[in-house]
Design an enzyme around this catalytic site. Sequence first.
Site, short mmCIF file in Angstrom:
data_model
loop_
_atom_site.label_atom_id
_atom_site.label_comp_id
_atom_site.label_asym_id
_atom_site.label_seq_id
_atom_site.Cartn_x
_atom_site.Cartn_y
_atom_site.Cartn_z
N HIS A 158 12.72 -25.45 -6.29
CA HIS A 158 11.66 -24.48 -6.01
C HIS A 158 11.78 -23.97 -4.58
O HIS A 158 11.78 -24.76 -3.63
CB HIS A 158 10.28 -25.12 -6.21
CG HIS A 158 9.85 -25.18 -7.64
ND1 HIS A 158 8.54 -25.39 -8.02
CD2 HIS A 158 10.56 -25.06 -8.79
CE1 HIS A 158 8.46 -25.40 -9.34
NE2 HIS A 158 9.67 -25.20 -9.83
N TYR A 181 -1.44 -23.78 -6.03
CA TYR A 181 -2.56 -24.53 -5.45
C TYR A 181 -3.74 -23.58 -5.37
O TYR A 181 -3.69 -22.58 -4.65
CB TYR A 181 -2.20 -25.05 -4.07
CG TYR A 181 -1.15 -26.12 -4.04
CD1 TYR A 181 -1.48 -27.47 -3.95
CD2 TYR A 181 0.21 -25.79 -4.10
CE1 TYR A 181 -0.50 -28.45 -3.93
CE2 TYR A 181 1.19 -26.77 -4.08
CZ TYR A 181 0.84 -28.10 -4.00
OH TYR A 181 1.81 -29.06 -3.97
N PRO A 195 -2.82 -36.62 -3.05
CA PRO A 195 -1.66 -35.98 -3.69
C PRO A 195 -1.45 -34.52 -3.29
O PRO A 195 -0.39 -33.97 -3.57
CB PRO A 195 -1.97 -36.10 -5.19
CG PRO A 195 -3.46 -36.26 -5.26
CD PRO A 195 -3.86 -37.00 -4.03
N LYS A 230 3.21 -35.78 -0.81
CA LYS A 230 3.88 -36.56 0.23
C LYS A 230 4.07 -38.04 -0.12
O LYS A 230 4.87 -38.73 0.52
CB LYS A 230 3.08 -36.48 1.54
CG LYS A 230 3.12 -35.11 2.19
CD LYS A 230 4.51 -34.74 2.64
CE LYS A 230 4.78 -33.30 2.32
NZ LYS A 230 6.19 -32.97 2.18
N TYR A 264 5.78 -28.97 4.15
CA TYR A 264 5.86 -29.10 2.69
C TYR A 264 7.26 -29.52 2.26
O TYR A 264 7.41 -30.39 1.38
CB TYR A 264 5.48 -27.78 2.04
CG TYR A 264 5.22 -27.89 0.55
CD1 TYR A 264 3.97 -28.28 0.07
CD2 TYR A 264 6.20 -27.59 -0.39
CE1 TYR A 264 3.72 -28.39 -1.29
CE2 TYR A 264 5.97 -27.70 -1.74
CZ TYR A 264 4.74 -28.09 -2.18
OH TYR A 264 4.48 -28.21 -3.54
#
Length: 390
Positions: A72, A201, A293, A297, A385
């Site tokens: 991704h 998200y 979550p 991580k 990220y």
Amino acid sequence: MRTQVAIIGSGPSGLLLGQLLHDAGIDTVILERKSRDYVLARIRAGVLEQGTVGLLDKVGAGSRLHAEGLPHDGFDLLFGGQRHRIALDRLTGGRHVTIYGQTEMTRDLMDLRAAQGGKTVFEAGDVALHDFDGASPYVTFRTGGVTQRLDCDFIAGCDGYHGVSRASVSESALTILERVYPFGWLGILADVPPVSHELIYARSGRGFALCSMRSGTRSRYYVQCGQDERVDDWTDARFWDELRRRLDPETAEALVTGPSIEKSIAPLRSFVAEPIRFGRLFLAGDAAHIVPPTGAKGLNLAASDVHYLSEAMIEHFIEGSPAGLDGYSAKALARIWKAERFSWWLTSLMHQFPENGPFAQRMQQAELDYLVSSDHAMAALAENYVGLPY
């Protein structure tokens, strides 16, 4: 029995540590209180940083990941009814994450260990750690109704938040820092195609939602829920209806629904134990820390712990130097706290908090508006990220 390193727990961190040490010629025994089938039945997240993928490649456990995993290059933030793409590759100089389930990673490492003759004791009961403050630590456990003793040079506690390793440390030697969040995540797994080829998200007035996947045909979805919610109160139909309400109209219309394979509620907490070395006992992974979550991580942080710990143990056994072991706790904790900060920040930004009034909600909105309007702000998000360097 005797070994150089006794590893408690056969999750990803214990297995990866065992493989890194095996490849350096260091003998290990893994003790796992559950059965192999039980461990492989656990449903966990699967967004892997490049550092984690690199470690799997290093030990020769990455072939199926590269064949079946989904690279991704970005993800979407959804708020105010609009989706905003965070282009990880552009913002980080070509870096990305890979979607590959933790269960599959565990299976690959288990199969590799078995093929190479590594010793793992499943269904090891009554595991107890002894004398790790001295020069001759050992572990006792029961298997087949018989108590056995495993002498070792070091013990690696990779047995999770509820494991025996951290619980064996005197409370006076530990500092616990923790925040429990006033909500949980209700998640379902379903054999339906993902609504988007990248993660979404979402922040809405009804709460947070996450659209994720395990493959091109299996999806993982979450919605923020109250601490007192019960899984049995959530039918599949109720879940899908609530998820749609937290998405923009176009995404909600494209959502493909189906019967859930698994449904569960996970509480959210930030947790760190300090230090994470106690004589000849070293903690790694969830035994040492928990992150919400949000931002994916947890597994990746366990991998970085294992990276530091394996290098320190190899330095000890191969080079005869204690420097790495002496510095393990401080070095690992420095990265742990950076990941804790990122997970706390993203959780605080994207969720509805019961105590938040109109001012706090407007501040969340203002920060999101700024974030997607600034390449510098998006680059900081993307850098965290995809994973900070080890």
